[in-house]
Design a protein around this motif. Structure first.
Motif, PDB file in Angstrom:
ATOM      1  N   UNK A  73       4.500   8.044   2.184  1.00 47.17           N
ATOM      2  CA  UNK A  73       3.603   8.960   2.909  1.00 47.17           C
ATOM      3  C   UNK A  73       3.828   8.473   4.213  1.00 47.17           C
ATOM      4  N   UNK A  74       4.172   9.279   5.319  1.00 49.66           N
ATOM      5  CA  UNK A  74       4.592   8.916   6.682  1.00 49.66           C
ATOM      6  C   UNK A  74       3.234   9.073   7.491  1.00 49.66           C
ATOM      7  N   UNK A 126      11.141   9.161  -0.586  1.00 50.12           N
ATOM      8  CA  UNK A 126      11.098   9.677   0.776  1.00 50.12           C
ATOM      9  C   UNK A 126      12.221  10.214   1.447  1.00 50.12           C
ATOM     10  N   UNK A 127      13.374   9.162   1.315  1.00 51.42           N
ATOM     11  CA  UNK A 127      14.654   9.634   1.804  1.00 51.42           C
ATOM     12  C   UNK A 127      15.323  10.597   1.222  1.00 51.42           C
ATOM     13  N   UNK A 128      15.071  10.948  -0.144  1.00 53.80           N
ATOM     14  CA  UNK A 128      15.546  12.043  -0.968  1.00 53.80           C
ATOM     15  C   UNK A 128      14.881  13.223  -0.462  1.00 53.80           C
ATOM     16  N   UNK A 129      13.651  13.166  -0.106  1.00 57.83           N
ATOM     17  CA  UNK A 129      12.915  14.404   0.497  1.00 57.83           C
ATOM     18  C   UNK A 129      13.313  14.644   1.895  1.00 57.83           C
ATOM     19  N   UNK A 138       7.501   4.654  13.768  1.00 58.41           N
ATOM     20  CA  UNK A 138       8.212   5.714  13.671  1.00 58.41           C
ATOM     21  C   UNK A 138       7.339   6.743  13.056  1.00 58.41           C
ATOM     22  N   UNK A 139       7.072   8.000  13.617  1.00 60.27           N
ATOM     23  CA  UNK A 139       6.162   8.965  13.230  1.00 60.27           C
ATOM     24  C   UNK A 139       6.625   9.238  11.856  1.00 60.27           C
ATOM     25  N   UNK A 140       7.941   9.262  11.455  1.00 62.89           N
ATOM     26  CA  UNK A 140       8.544   9.750  10.225  1.00 62.89           C
ATOM     27  C   UNK A 140       8.715   8.651   9.173  1.00 62.89           C
ATOM     28  N   UNK A 141       7.968   7.611   9.273  1.00 58.46           N
ATOM     29  CA  UNK A 141       7.969   6.576   8.313  1.00 58.46           C
ATOM     30  C   UNK A 141       6.555   6.279   8.230  1.00 58.46           C
ATOM     31  N   UNK A 193       0.700  -1.253   0.071  1.00 64.29           N
ATOM     32  CA  UNK A 193      -0.075   0.005  -0.052  1.00 64.29           C
ATOM     33  C   UNK A 193       0.858   1.042  -0.070  1.00 64.29           C
ATOM     34  N   UNK A 194       1.981   1.181   0.789  1.00 61.42           N
ATOM     35  CA  UNK A 194       2.926   2.536   0.696  1.00 61.42           C
ATOM     36  C   UNK A 194       3.147   2.641  -0.762  1.00 61.42           C
ATOM     37  N   UNK A 195       3.559   1.740  -1.667  1.00 63.79           N
ATOM     38  CA  UNK A 195       3.797   2.136  -3.044  1.00 63.79           C
ATOM     39  C   UNK A 195       2.951   2.971  -3.712  1.00 63.79           C
ATOM     40  N   UNK A 196       1.626   3.140  -3.090  1.00 61.78           N
ATOM     41  CA  UNK A 196       0.606   3.653  -3.830  1.00 61.78           C
ATOM     42  C   UNK A 196      -0.064   5.010  -2.994  1.00 61.78           C
ATOM     43  N   UNK A 197       0.742   5.406  -2.067  1.00 62.66           N
ATOM     44  CA  UNK A 197       0.272   6.766  -1.357  1.00 62.66           C
ATOM     45  C   UNK A 197      -0.410   6.555  -0.140  1.00 62.66           C
ATOM     46  N   UNK A 198      -0.404   5.215   0.304  1.00 64.09           N
ATOM     47  CA  UNK A 198      -1.235   4.900   1.666  1.00 64.09           C
ATOM     48  C   UNK A 198      -0.014   5.166   2.711  1.00 64.09           C
ATOM     49  N   UNK A 199      -0.169   5.702   3.568  1.00 63.63           N
ATOM     50  CA  UNK A 199       0.863   6.020   4.883  1.00 63.63           C
ATOM     51  C   UNK A 199       1.164   4.630   5.813  1.00 63.63           C
ATOM     52  N   UNK A 200       1.371   3.610   5.094  1.00 66.67           N
ATOM     53  CA  UNK A 200       1.415   2.467   5.862  1.00 66.67           C
ATOM     54  C   UNK A 200       1.940   1.116   4.948  1.00 66.67           C
TER      55      UNK A 200
END
Length: 389
Positions: free
Chosen positions: A263-264, A218-221, A303-306, A181-188
């Protein structure tokens, strides 16, 4: 286009297919609280166009699907406990195995397409033969299991039909894929198996949608442009993401990335007030603090930032480790129901009935709405294109 939904739960997959333009002629669910959730949101028209949703609180084994008439799509996620990594792994011997009912619905209604989703555990090696059996049944739904026939013998008959290649009856072209799901914009980081089939006489070609988000982006961002921290108006940490095995030198060489950042949790809960115990926050339903979160081995939070870890329903209550936010200072707290709903990409207008633990159970069993919508939109686009030719 008309559809029905089996094993609807709190409505994650049903919302995704609704957003893709499908009109639900019936939603089937057994759980009391999940049915209350569906009925309340339909009554409130929590999302435009759902006020006419008809919820059938029933055991699907007792359901006659003929009453729905002709439909374009059947969707559903049969109970996953027989195959879940958190369940007891009894698979075909588990009385909760409802895959045969999904096959029966396809056989009786003969939709142009179907979408079936389930847990990653279905792909475990010990279940691989049964998973292939499920797909064969969906490919040839009218070749049914004989009375007193072992499932392995039925599978062998279906394999013979496939290899002979001359079946003239109802047939579906079936493909499956494991989607994160994370690969499609879901924060999970939630991995789900999707099985999609198109009736062979539609002559439609289809493939699963390509991922739109990535960890590298995300890591780039976060660590190259630092736009992530600027967006949230907080100071960027000094530490590099060594624990994730990401080298900044590699990122600089490979980036920037065509995909969007994963998204985190912080992204998901942005704009929500800090929850307090005892009452919902103003303007936000299901948003109250459940105290008592603690860290111990194997129970460390997300972790809040993942992206969040996979939210789980649990066999014996809700496992809190996956349902906690872990802050950089080492503190933790439970997600509120509203925050968990955001992690599962439910709209803020969607209300959840039942206690905190029951609402979390509904969410732990749900398909992320946005992931369901990605797959359903792709299927709908293909069906609509077929109508134009």
């Amino acid at each position: 286009m008309d559809s029905i939904e089996l094993f609807t739960g709190a409505g994650g997959l049903a919302l995704g297919t609704h957003m893709a333009g499908f009109h639900h002629r019936g939603l089937m669910e057994w759980n009391d609280d999940a049915c209350d959730t569906l009925r309340r949101n339909a009554k409130l028209n929590a999302l435009p166009g759902i006020s006419g949703w008809r919820v059938h609180q029933t055991d699907v084994r007792m359901m006659s699907f003929d009453l729905f008439g002709e439909v374009d799509l059947i969707a559903g996620g049969p109970p996953c406990q027989p195959f879940s990594l958190g369940g007891k792994h009894r698979a075909q011997d588990d009385s909760r195995n409802m895959f045969p009912e999904f096959v029966r619905a396809v056989r009786e209604l003969q939709p142009r397409a179907f979408i079936l989703e389930n847990v990653k555990g279905l792909l475990r090696q010990s279940f691989s033969n049964y998973f292939e059996y499920i797909k064969l049944q969906l490919e040839y739904p009218t070749i049914t299991k004989r009375r007193d026939e072992e499932w392995t013998d039925h599978r062998n008959r279906l394999e013979e039909v496939r290899t002979k290649g001359r079946h003239q009856g109802l047939k579906y072209n079936v493909i499956s894929e494991l989607l994160n799901a994370a690969d499609y914009g879901v924060p999970q980081t939630r991995e789900r198996v999707f099985v999609v089939g198109f009736r062979s006489d539609t002559n439609l070609e289809w493939h699963f949608p390509e991922p739109t988000h990535s960890l590298d982006a995300l890591k780039w961002d976060q660590y190259i442009t630092k736009e992530y921290w600027k967006r949230h108006r907080i100071r960027a940490p000094r530490n590099e993401p060594v624990s994730l095995g990401v080298k900044l030198s590699d990122l600089e060489q490979d980036g920037p990335f065509k995909t969007k950042p994963w998204r985190t949790v912080r992204d998901a809960i942005a704009g929500l007030p800090e929850p307090i115990a005892g009452r919902d926050a103003k303007d936000f339903s299901n948003h109250r603090l459940n105290p008592g979160a603690k860290v111990y081995p194997g129970h460390t939070g997300s972790p809040i930032d993942l992206p969040s870890k996979t939210l789980k329903a649990g066999v014996h209550g809700v496992p809190g480790g996956e349902n906690m936010i872990a802050y950089p200072d080492g503190s933790v707290r439970y997600l509120t129901v509203r925050e968990a709903a955001r992690v599962q990409t439910f709209p803020d207008t969607w209300l959840f009935e039942g206690s905190w633990s029951e609402a979390m159970r509904q969410l732990g069993n749900a398909v992320p709405v946005d992931l369901a919508a990605v797959v359903a939109n792709s299927v709908a686009a293909k069906l609509n294109a077929g109508d134009e030719h």
